[in-house]
Design a protein around this motif. Structure first.
Motif, short mmCIF file in Angstrom:
data_model
loop_
_atom_site.label_atom_id
_atom_site.label_comp_id
_atom_site.label_asym_id
_atom_site.label_seq_id
_atom_site.Cartn_x
_atom_site.Cartn_y
_atom_site.Cartn_z
N GLU A 1 -14.00 16.90 -0.40
CA GLU A 1 -15.43 16.86 -0.09
C GLU A 1 -16.30 17.24 -1.28
O GLU A 1 -17.47 16.92 -1.34
N ASP A 2 -15.71 17.95 -2.25
CA ASP A 2 -16.44 18.41 -3.43
C ASP A 2 -16.22 17.43 -4.57
O ASP A 2 -15.07 17.17 -4.95
N PRO A 3 -17.28 16.87 -5.17
CA PRO A 3 -17.11 15.97 -6.31
C PRO A 3 -16.31 16.60 -7.45
O PRO A 3 -15.67 15.89 -8.24
N ALA A 4 -16.32 17.94 -7.54
CA ALA A 4 -15.54 18.61 -8.58
C ALA A 4 -14.06 18.25 -8.49
O ALA A 4 -13.37 18.15 -9.51
N THR A 5 -13.59 18.03 -7.27
CA THR A 5 -12.18 17.70 -7.07
C THR A 5 -11.86 16.34 -7.67
O THR A 5 -10.78 16.13 -8.22
N LEU A 6 -12.80 15.40 -7.58
CA LEU A 6 -12.58 14.08 -8.19
C LEU A 6 -12.48 14.20 -9.71
O LEU A 6 -11.66 13.54 -10.35
N TRP A 7 -13.32 15.06 -10.30
CA TRP A 7 -13.24 15.28 -11.74
C TRP A 7 -11.92 15.95 -12.10
O TRP A 7 -11.29 15.61 -13.12
N LEU A 8 -11.48 16.90 -11.29
CA LEU A 8 -10.21 17.57 -11.54
C LEU A 8 -9.05 16.57 -11.45
O LEU A 8 -8.13 16.60 -12.27
N LEU A 9 -9.11 15.68 -10.47
CA LEU A 9 -8.07 14.67 -10.34
C LEU A 9 -8.11 13.68 -11.50
O LEU A 9 -7.06 13.26 -12.01
N HIS A 10 -9.30 13.29 -11.92
CA HIS A 10 -9.45 12.42 -13.09
C HIS A 10 -8.79 13.05 -14.31
O HIS A 10 -8.06 12.39 -15.07
N TRP A 11 -9.02 14.34 -14.50
CA TRP A 11 -8.39 15.07 -15.60
C TRP A 11 -6.88 15.07 -15.45
O TRP A 11 -6.15 14.84 -16.43
N ASN A 12 -6.40 15.30 -14.24
CA ASN A 12 -4.95 15.38 -14.02
C ASN A 12 -4.27 14.01 -14.14
O ASN A 12 -3.10 13.93 -14.52
N MET B 1 0.83 -1.21 0.00
CA MET B 1 0.00 0.00 0.00
C MET B 1 0.86 1.26 0.00
O MET B 1 0.48 2.26 -0.60
N VAL B 2 2.00 1.22 0.66
CA VAL B 2 2.93 2.36 0.58
C VAL B 2 3.30 2.62 -0.87
O VAL B 2 3.28 3.76 -1.36
N ASN B 3 3.62 1.54 -1.59
CA ASN B 3 3.98 1.68 -3.00
C ASN B 3 2.81 2.20 -3.83
O ASN B 3 2.99 3.01 -4.74
N ALA B 4 1.60 1.73 -3.49
CA ALA B 4 0.41 2.17 -4.22
C ALA B 4 0.13 3.65 -3.98
O ALA B 4 -0.19 4.40 -4.90
N ILE B 5 0.22 4.08 -2.72
CA ILE B 5 0.00 5.49 -2.40
C ILE B 5 1.01 6.35 -3.15
O ILE B 5 0.68 7.40 -3.71
N ARG B 6 2.26 5.92 -3.13
CA ARG B 6 3.30 6.66 -3.85
C ARG B 6 2.97 6.76 -5.33
O ARG B 6 3.07 7.85 -5.92
N TYR B 7 2.56 5.64 -5.92
CA TYR B 7 2.23 5.65 -7.35
C TYR B 7 1.07 6.58 -7.65
O TYR B 7 1.14 7.43 -8.54
N TRP B 8 -0.02 6.44 -6.89
CA TRP B 8 -1.21 7.23 -7.19
C TRP B 8 -0.96 8.73 -6.98
O TRP B 8 -1.43 9.56 -7.76
N CYS B 9 -0.23 9.09 -5.96
CA CYS B 9 0.06 10.51 -5.72
C CYS B 9 0.84 11.11 -6.88
O CYS B 9 0.59 12.26 -7.29
N ASN B 10 1.78 10.36 -7.42
CA ASN B 10 2.54 10.85 -8.58
C ASN B 10 1.71 10.79 -9.86
O ASN B 10 1.79 11.69 -10.70
N ALA B 11 0.90 9.73 -10.02
CA ALA B 11 0.09 9.61 -11.23
C ALA B 11 -0.96 10.71 -11.31
O ALA B 11 -1.22 11.26 -12.39
N PHE B 12 -1.56 11.06 -10.15
CA PHE B 12 -2.55 12.14 -10.13
C PHE B 12 -1.90 13.53 -10.09
O PHE B 12 -2.59 14.53 -10.10
N LYS B 13 -0.58 13.53 -9.98
CA LYS B 13 0.21 14.77 -10.03
C LYS B 13 0.03 15.67 -8.81
O LYS B 13 0.27 16.87 -8.89
N VAL B 14 -0.40 15.08 -7.68
CA VAL B 14 -0.35 15.85 -6.44
C VAL B 14 1.08 15.82 -5.88
O VAL B 14 1.44 16.63 -5.03
N LEU B 15 1.88 14.86 -6.36
CA LEU B 15 3.32 14.83 -6.16
C LEU B 15 3.99 14.75 -7.52
O LEU B 15 3.43 14.18 -8.46
N THR B 16 5.19 15.29 -7.63
CA THR B 16 6.01 15.14 -8.83
C THR B 16 7.36 14.60 -8.39
O THR B 16 8.08 15.28 -7.65
#
Length: 314
Positions: free
Chosen positions: A102-113, A65-80
């Motif tokens: 809390e806002d569904p808009a953020t999920l769409w923004l992350l999907h885009w990113n 899960m540590v590896n998964a969190i690392r991957y997803w954070c970089n894939a969604f570009k909240v980390l580079t």
């Protein structure tokens, strides 16, 4: 260059050349509630956190899960490269746009990113941009993705492709936990709230829901349109609606929108945001803007989240 069809006419996009051939880096885990904030906070406190021997203790999850969190954070570009990014800072700092998603808009923004360049999720890029079937089975998506794999990274094992297909469907499709019982692995991913993929008749067949989305704000659509224009427009101040709908990597393909949905979003935003306009010249519908589109996209997102914060404080 990868191509997609609009009424049997292939449309190419330079965005497709910025997809890294990455498969199954998620360790079979779809992104869970709170993981992106957890990874962002951990990397903010210690930029080497994911390589620490005590990372499992400090993050409170197992090694995979540590590896998964690392991957997803970089894939969604909240980390580079494991370092907090501008997007991560804007979203997840304590006074950020939406620290607790809390806002569904953020999920769409992350999907885009997740899907915008550079994309580090090849199977996701293929599924939302290149795969042309609106209705499909898990096996059909797997076979199509294997064919795509052969053209971009032929040494990747079929087992990795299968893991990606399974992860995509668990990530975006609401799970029927009432039949199977609730377990940690069966809990819905937050991205199932987007409602962009549904089961079609039974649990083995799926369909993309194309058209307007009730929880997708116009500001998210238009900011994505402006970002896309900044990548492909070569300094121009207009972009055709057809490109925003059908180009690979465009908001239309990634959000699964119709022309009406895109135009309605632009018209709604232009009433308050005078820097953009929907124009029709000789039957060609275009999005026009008066300055740097990437900067306009950022301004629009700031306005949206500031407005949302004001609503919650009233």
């Amino acid at each position: 260059m990868t191509q997609i069809r609009q009424n049997n006419i292939a449309i190419a996009s330079p965005v497709s050349s910025t997809v890294n051939p990455v498969f199954a880096r998620h360790e079979t885990f779809h992104p869970r509630f709170g993981w992106l904030r957890k990874g962002f906070d951990a990397a903010t406190a210690d930029r080497g956190i994911f390589l620490r021997e005590d990372a499992t203790v400090r993050l409170g999850v197992g090694k995979n899960m540590v590896n998964a969190i690392r991957y997803w954070c970089n894939a969604f570009k909240v980390l580079t490269d494991d370092v907090p990014s501008d997007l991560g800072d804007r979203l997840y700092r304590d006074d950020g746009w939406d620290p607790f998603t809390e806002d569904p808009a953020t999920l769409w923004l992350l999907h885009w990113n997740l899907l915008k360049p550079p994309c580090h999720a090849t199977a996701w890029h293929f599924t939302f941009n290149v795969f042309r079937s609106l209705e499909f089975s898990q096996d059909e998506l797997f076979k199509a993705l294997c064919n795509h794999r052969d053209s971009v990274a032929h040494r990747i094992a079929e087992s990795s492709v299968k893991k990606d297909v399974s992860c995509i469907l668990r990530m975006y499709v609401e799970q029927e936990t009432h039949k199977t019982g609730v377990s940690e692995d069966s809990l819905d991913c937050p991205f199932s709230e987007l409602g962009i993929i549904h089961t079609a008749g039974d649990s083995r067949h799926y369909t993309f829901r194309v058209g307007s989305k009730r929880n997708l704000p116009a500001e998210i659509v238009v900011s994505a349109c402006l970002e896309y224009a900044s990548w492909v427009g070569r300094g121009q101040r207009t972009i055709g609606i057809s490109r925003l709908l059908y180009d690979i990597g465009s908001p239309g393909t990634i959000f699964k929108l119709t022309e009406t949905a895109v135009c309605d979003a632009i018209e709604k935003v232009q009433r308050k945001f005078k820097s953009i306009e929907l124009s029709d010249s000789a039957g060609l519908i275009q999005l026009s803007f008066n300055s740097d589109p990437e900067k306009l996209a950022e301004d629009l997102l700031n306005r949206y989240y500031q407005g949302r914060r004001g609503e919650t404080q009233q």
